[in-house]
Motif scaffolding. Structure first.
Motif, PDB file in Angstrom:
ATOM      1  N   PHE A 136      -6.084 -11.466   9.029  1.00 46.90           N
ATOM      2  CA  PHE A 136      -5.355 -10.218   9.209  1.00 46.90           C
ATOM      3  C   PHE A 136      -3.986 -10.154   9.654  1.00 46.90           C
ATOM      4  CE2 PHE A 136      -8.629  -7.143   8.460  1.00 46.90           C
ATOM      5  CZ  PHE A 136      -9.907  -7.738   8.440  1.00 46.90           C
ATOM      6  N   GLY A 137      -3.189  -9.372   9.246  1.00 54.29           N
ATOM      7  CA  GLY A 137      -1.895  -9.208   9.910  1.00 54.29           C
ATOM      8  C   GLY A 137      -1.858  -8.344  11.022  1.00 54.29           C
ATOM      9  N   ASN A 138      -0.731  -7.911  11.748  1.00 51.08           N
ATOM     10  CA  ASN A 138      -0.787  -7.472  13.089  1.00 51.08           C
ATOM     11  C   ASN A 138      -0.821  -5.668  12.772  1.00 51.08           C
ATOM     12  OD1 ASN A 138      -1.801  -8.862  15.150  1.00 51.08           O
ATOM     13  ND2 ASN A 138       0.253  -9.844  15.497  1.00 51.08           N
ATOM     14  N   GLY A 139      -0.714  -5.455  11.618  1.00 45.36           N
ATOM     15  CA  GLY A 139      -0.500  -4.077  11.307  1.00 45.36           C
ATOM     16  C   GLY A 139       0.695  -3.236  11.231  1.00 45.36           C
ATOM     17  N   THR A 140       0.513  -2.319  10.638  1.00 46.37           N
ATOM     18  CA  THR A 140       1.684  -1.198  10.643  1.00 46.37           C
ATOM     19  C   THR A 140       1.190   0.066  11.222  1.00 46.37           C
ATOM     20  OG1 THR A 140       2.918  -1.981   8.757  1.00 46.37           O
ATOM     21  CG2 THR A 140       3.179   0.506   9.385  1.00 46.37           C
ATOM     22  N   ARG A 141       1.681   0.580  12.268  1.00 45.88           N
ATOM     23  CA  ARG A 141       1.373   1.963  13.008  1.00 45.88           C
ATOM     24  C   ARG A 141       1.827   2.920  12.236  1.00 45.88           C
ATOM     25  NH1 ARG A 141      -1.451   3.431  17.025  1.00 45.88           N
ATOM     26  NH2 ARG A 141      -1.368   1.567  18.086  1.00 45.88           N
ATOM     27  N   LEU A 142       1.238   3.648  11.386  1.00 45.30           N
ATOM     28  CA  LEU A 142       1.816   4.850  10.907  1.00 45.30           C
ATOM     29  C   LEU A 142       1.527   6.213  11.512  1.00 45.30           C
ATOM     30  CD1 LEU A 142       3.013   6.004   8.129  1.00 45.30           C
ATOM     31  CD2 LEU A 142       0.790   6.470   7.287  1.00 45.30           C
ATOM     32  N   THR A 143       2.619   6.700  11.748  1.00 44.90           N
ATOM     33  CA  THR A 143       2.381   8.290  12.424  1.00 44.90           C
ATOM     34  C   THR A 143       2.999   9.131  11.450  1.00 44.90           C
ATOM     35  OG1 THR A 143       2.961   7.021  14.498  1.00 44.90           O
ATOM     36  CG2 THR A 143       3.109   9.496  14.346  1.00 44.90           C
ATOM     37  N   VAL A 144       2.102  10.027  11.111  1.00 48.70           N
ATOM     38  CA  VAL A 144       2.689  11.285  10.289  1.00 48.70           C
ATOM     39  C   VAL A 144       2.679  12.571  11.063  1.00 48.70           C
ATOM     40  CG1 VAL A 144       2.008  12.687   8.248  1.00 48.70           C
ATOM     41  CG2 VAL A 144       1.296  10.380   8.248  1.00 48.70           C
ATOM     42  N   THR A 145       3.920  13.278  10.857  1.00 50.85           N
ATOM     43  CA  THR A 145       4.138  14.462  11.919  1.00 50.85           C
ATOM     44  C   THR A 145       4.242  15.396  11.090  1.00 50.85           C
ATOM     45  OG1 THR A 145       6.771  13.855  11.693  1.00 50.85           O
ATOM     46  CG2 THR A 145       5.611  12.980  13.353  1.00 50.85           C
ATOM     47  N   LEU A 196       0.790  -1.259   0.080  1.00 48.81           N
ATOM     48  CA  LEU A 196       0.121  -0.120   0.018  1.00 48.81           C
ATOM     49  C   LEU A 196       0.886   1.149  -0.140  1.00 48.81           C
ATOM     50  CD1 LEU A 196      -2.820   1.241   0.307  1.00 48.81           C
ATOM     51  CD2 LEU A 196      -2.540   1.324   2.773  1.00 48.81           C
ATOM     52  N   LYS A 197       0.750   2.118  -1.072  1.00 52.53           N
ATOM     53  CA  LYS A 197       1.636   3.430  -1.055  1.00 52.53           C
ATOM     54  C   LYS A 197       0.515   4.398  -0.606  1.00 52.53           C
ATOM     55  CE  LYS A 197       4.388   3.955  -4.632  1.00 52.53           C
ATOM     56  NZ  LYS A 197       4.793   4.389  -6.105  1.00 52.53           N
ATOM     57  N   ILE A 198       1.063   5.389  -0.057  1.00 47.86           N
ATOM     58  CA  ILE A 198       0.349   6.578   0.252  1.00 47.86           C
ATOM     59  C   ILE A 198       1.255   7.782  -0.423  1.00 47.86           C
ATOM     60  CG2 ILE A 198      -0.683   8.380   1.751  1.00 47.86           C
ATOM     61  CD1 ILE A 198      -0.945   5.923   3.775  1.00 47.86           C
ATOM     62  N   ARG A 199       1.050   8.513  -1.280  1.00 47.22           N
ATOM     63  CA  ARG A 199       1.982   9.418  -2.226  1.00 47.22           C
ATOM     64  C   ARG A 199       2.313  10.447  -1.422  1.00 47.22           C
ATOM     65  NH1 ARG A 199      -0.772  11.291  -7.204  1.00 47.22           N
ATOM     66  NH2 ARG A 199      -1.380   8.918  -7.111  1.00 47.22           N
ATOM     67  N   SER A 200       1.375  11.011  -0.866  1.00 49.14           N
ATOM     68  CA  SER A 200       1.724  12.380  -0.160  1.00 49.14           C
ATOM     69  C   SER A 200       1.123  12.385   1.472  1.00 49.14           C
ATOM     70  CB  SER A 200       1.414  13.763  -0.774  1.00 49.14           C
ATOM     71  OG  SER A 200       1.673  14.793  -0.192  1.00 49.14           O
ATOM     72  N   THR A 201       1.604  11.905   2.407  1.00 49.29           N
ATOM     73  CA  THR A 201       0.876  11.481   3.496  1.00 49.29           C
ATOM     74  C   THR A 201       0.387  13.152   4.326  1.00 49.29           C
ATOM     75  OG1 THR A 201       3.018  11.638   4.729  1.00 49.29           O
ATOM     76  CG2 THR A 201       2.041   9.600   4.084  1.00 49.29           C
ATOM     77  N   LYS A 202      -0.782  12.620   4.876  1.00 54.52           N
ATOM     78  CA  LYS A 202      -1.261  13.901   5.851  1.00 54.52           C
ATOM     79  C   LYS A 202      -1.483  13.580   7.155  1.00 54.52           C
ATOM     80  CE  LYS A 202      -4.892  14.716   1.797  1.00 54.52           C
ATOM     81  NZ  LYS A 202      -5.189  13.523   1.388  1.00 54.52           N
TER      82      LYS A 202
END
Lengths: 114, 111
Positions: free
Chosen positions: A105-114, A77-83
């Protein structure tokens, strides 16, 4: 028991940067999914993928998102320009061929956008 | 997919059976009932699913009423590790059809 694996477990990125979240589905599965869960909220469907194309996508899955199965094992999964509002847990899932087979399901990726 | 209704929370004493109800009165003939759980922030974990017959596996039993308008997930001997949010989801039999998660039932297992 085979399982869905996701990497990384935690990704921190700056607003406007591109991120790629990776998943290795269960090996004989043919249907692939991405979901996300913002902290404290429901698990939300993003996209389903079969036979190298998107089967269904939600309103969340806009032009900033894309999915790819670049080889026989990975699903990305690609997010081009994160918000900032993209900060969430992202879960990958896969299911086998039969019509009533469950999603795993997998156990997930925690995405933190700063 | 049909909507489901679950109580927001339940308590259960460790060692006792946990019976989690779910209403799905608008379920249609080709829709399955799936149960998942989510422990803390982990990925949803598949528990069991059924169409119209009762089902049992190593984790739980699923009892579906004859009219299919409701079901009950039974954890026969709940342990502290069963504390989680439990989701009842109705899903059509289409191979790529998605799961739609609601808010589920938060089960607290206590000593």
């Amino acid at each position: 028991e085979p399982e869905v694996t996701q990497t990384p477990s935690h990704q921190v990125t700056q607003m406007g940067q591109e991120v790629i979240l990776r998943c290795v589905p269960i090996s004989n599965h043919l249907y692939f999914y991405w979901y996300r869960q913002i902290l404290g909220q429901k698990v939300e469907f993003l996209v389903s993928f079969y036979n190298n194309e998107i089967s269904e996508k939600s309103e969340i899955f806009d032009d900033q998102f894309s999915v790819e199965r670049p080889d026989g094992s990975n699903f990305t999964l690609k997010i081009r320009s994160t918000k900032l509002e993209d900060s969430a847990m992202y879960f990958c899932a896969s299911s086998a061929r039969v019509s009533d087979s469950p999603l795993h399901f997998g156990n997930g990726t925690r995405l933190t956008v700063t | 997919d049909a909507k489901t209704t679950q109580p927001p929370s339940m308590d259960c004493a460790e060692g006792r059976a946990a019976n989690l109800p779910c209403n799905h009165s608008t379920i249609s003939g080709n829709e399955y009932v799936y149960w998942y759980r989510q422990i803390h922030s982990q990925g949803p974990q598949y528990i069991i699913h059924g169409l119209k017959n009762n089902e049992t596996n190593e984790m739980a039993s699923l009892i579906i009423t004859e009219d299919r308008k409701s079901s009950t997930l039974i954890l026969p001997h709940a342990t502290l590790r069963d504390t989680a949010v439990y989701y009842c989801i109705v899903k059509s039999s289409g191979t790529a059809s998605k799961l739609t998660f609601g808010t589920g039932t938060r089960l607290q297992v206590t000593l």
